[in-house]
Design an enzyme around this catalytic site. Structure first.
Site, mmCIF file in Angstrom:
data_model
loop_
_atom_site.group_PDB
_atom_site.id
_atom_site.type_symbol
_atom_site.label_atom_id
_atom_site.label_comp_id
_atom_site.label_asym_id
_atom_site.label_seq_id
_atom_site.Cartn_x
_atom_site.Cartn_y
_atom_site.Cartn_z
ATOM 1 N N ASP A 165 0.736 -1.299 -0.045
ATOM 2 C CA ASP A 165 -0.054 -0.176 0.045
ATOM 3 C C ASP A 165 0.842 1.100 0.013
ATOM 4 O O ASP A 165 2.271 1.090 0.296
ATOM 5 C CB ASP A 165 -1.005 -0.060 1.133
ATOM 6 C CG ASP A 165 -0.415 0.354 2.559
ATOM 7 O OD1 ASP A 165 0.874 0.272 2.585
ATOM 8 O OD2 ASP A 165 -0.982 0.320 3.440
ATOM 9 N N ILE A 166 0.182 2.319 -0.162
ATOM 10 C CA ILE A 166 1.063 3.660 -0.178
ATOM 11 C C ILE A 166 1.112 4.145 1.013
ATOM 12 O O ILE A 166 0.270 4.394 2.015
ATOM 13 C CB ILE A 166 0.162 4.594 -1.327
ATOM 14 C CG1 ILE A 166 -0.032 4.050 -2.680
ATOM 15 C CG2 ILE A 166 0.782 6.008 -1.177
ATOM 16 C CD1 ILE A 166 -0.963 4.936 -3.373
ATOM 17 N N ASN A 179 -4.263 12.290 1.004
ATOM 18 C CA ASN A 179 -5.499 12.877 0.655
ATOM 19 C C ASN A 179 -5.997 14.099 1.234
ATOM 20 O O ASN A 179 -6.376 14.892 0.771
ATOM 21 C CB ASN A 179 -6.606 11.780 0.888
ATOM 22 C CG ASN A 179 -6.812 10.604 -0.214
ATOM 23 O OD1 ASN A 179 -6.443 11.092 -1.340
ATOM 24 N ND2 ASN A 179 -7.138 9.660 0.148
ATOM 25 N N HIS A 224 -9.211 14.351 -2.792
ATOM 26 C CA HIS A 224 -9.346 13.027 -3.052
ATOM 27 C C HIS A 224 -8.996 12.846 -4.514
ATOM 28 O O HIS A 224 -8.691 11.865 -5.212
ATOM 29 C CB HIS A 224 -10.768 12.775 -2.738
ATOM 30 C CG HIS A 224 -10.865 12.501 -1.167
ATOM 31 N ND1 HIS A 224 -10.337 11.265 -0.589
ATOM 32 C CD2 HIS A 224 -11.355 13.105 -0.158
ATOM 33 C CE1 HIS A 224 -10.529 11.411 0.555
ATOM 34 N NE2 HIS A 224 -11.068 12.525 1.020
ATOM 35 N N ASP A 246 -6.789 9.996 -6.311
ATOM 36 C CA ASP A 246 -7.372 9.225 -7.000
ATOM 37 C C ASP A 246 -6.174 9.193 -8.386
ATOM 38 O O ASP A 246 -5.809 8.078 -8.778
ATOM 39 C CB ASP A 246 -8.521 9.323 -7.676
ATOM 40 C CG ASP A 246 -9.732 9.007 -6.977
ATOM 41 O OD1 ASP A 246 -9.428 8.560 -5.957
ATOM 42 O OD2 ASP A 246 -10.898 9.593 -7.208
ATOM 43 N N GLU A 260 -6.042 1.901 -0.813
ATOM 44 C CA GLU A 260 -4.742 2.233 -1.298
ATOM 45 C C GLU A 260 -3.823 1.009 -1.468
ATOM 46 O O GLU A 260 -2.655 1.141 -1.542
ATOM 47 C CB GLU A 260 -3.725 3.254 -0.416
ATOM 48 C CG GLU A 260 -3.645 2.884 0.956
ATOM 49 C CD GLU A 260 -4.622 3.256 1.797
ATOM 50 O OE1 GLU A 260 -4.281 3.408 3.153
ATOM 51 O OE2 GLU A 260 -5.792 3.390 1.729
#
Length: 310
Positions: free
Chosen positions: A173-174, A181, A186, A190, A217
């Site tokens: 994941d990030i 965000n 957002h 994205d 994520e």
């Protein structure tokens, strides 16, 4: 009244005598077989001669006539037997042997044009297939979604168990994505997800890998026939590519750019291990990678959970 009904019917109708001579035939039947009218001129003609003279309408005239002969010989009713002509038209054929009491007096044939119905059914199947495919895709990144990953995992698990081959799973994941965000919004978040997804796809492009957005994520990569070393190599390539892309992330406590953390699990599947275990153990390794500093790889160990960091 019967004669008027038959002659004006939208279905192709022909009635034969027991000797296979045409007793009744309507214009719709003639139109279907491209037989020049008027239809009454064919009354008394042997029906097989009628079909032979217009064989070009049939894809396989010999087979058509053989089927007709077999049906007449058996004297068993048929309903909705499909026939396709060379012009692409599809007809449903019914056959009824005609009896008066116990006396056999002839044959009734009816042809209905079902071309549009079949086309609609085909279009519906295509639409359903497309809908099914869309349901297996993540709308944002274009990657496979979690549902499709779960299905693919079952397939690869069964194969690896049968062949006694390794199966690896990467879950990453990030780092600090919530902060990303909160800082950039957002919409930009994205875009970040799509960028990371594209990096993962590009790295595994030539590999037999199954890449999916697992949720939020998080991303998952299933690597059939990949041992632990190969899985680490793949994970490190993705991690480096993400870092080198230099996506600005001022809210990160690491390098002020977007990075990822990766958990890895490699196993040779067996009957006493459920497929989902590989995901759970990769998730534990991912947790360990984040706990020990992020922007790194952690490999799950059976002896000590996620104790190997890269």
């Amino acid at each position: 009244m019967f004669s008027v009904m038959v002659q004006n019917a939208k279905t192709g109708t022909m009635i034969e005598t027991p000797e296979r001579e045409v007793a009744v035939i309507n214009q719709t039947f003639c139109d279907m077989f491209d037989i020049p009218g008027p239809p009454n001129q064919y009354v008394g003609l042997k029906s097989n001669q009628l079909f032979l003279s217009h064989a070009p309408m049939l894809k396989d005239p010999a087979r058509f006539l053989k089927t007709v002969e077999s049906t007449v010989y058996s004297k068993e009713s048929i309903v909705d037997e499909e026939i396709t002509f060379i012009n692409g038209k599809i007809y449903a054929r019914d056959y009824i042997p005609i009896y008066e009491g116990h006396v056999y007096i002839g044959h009734y044939w009816e042809y209905r044009d079902i071309t549009e119905k079949k086309k609609a059914g085909c279009d519906l199947r295509k639409a359903n297939k497309k809908l099914e495919m869309l349901s297996m895709k993540d709308g944002l990144t274009g990657l496979n979604n979690r549902r499709s990953l779960d299905k693919q995992l079952e397939i690869e698990w069964e194969y690896a168990q049968k062949e006694k081959e390794p199966l690896s799973f990467l879950l990453f994941d990030i780092d600090y994505f919530k902060a990303y965000n909160d800082t950039y919004g957002h919409i930009q978040g994205d875009e970040c997800l799509k960028e990371v997804a594209n990096i993962a796809k590009s790295v595994v492009f030539d590999e037999p890998a199954f890449v999916a957005r697992y949720g939020g994520e998080e991303f998952g990569i299933l690597l059939p026939r990949a041992n632990q070393y190969e899985a680490i190599k793949m994970a490190e390539a993705i991690r480096q590519q993400v870092e080198q892309r230099g996506i600005i992330h001022q809210a990160s406590d690491l390098f002020k750019c977007v990075t990822i953390s990766v958990g890895i699990m490699t196993v040779v599947p067996s009957e006493n291990i459920p497929p989902i275990s590989i995901v759970h153990q990769a998730d534990q390794a991912l947790y360990e990678a984040k706990r020990t500093g992020r922007n790194r790889i952690s490999v799950y160990s059976h002896h000590k959970e996620a104790d190997s960091n890269v």
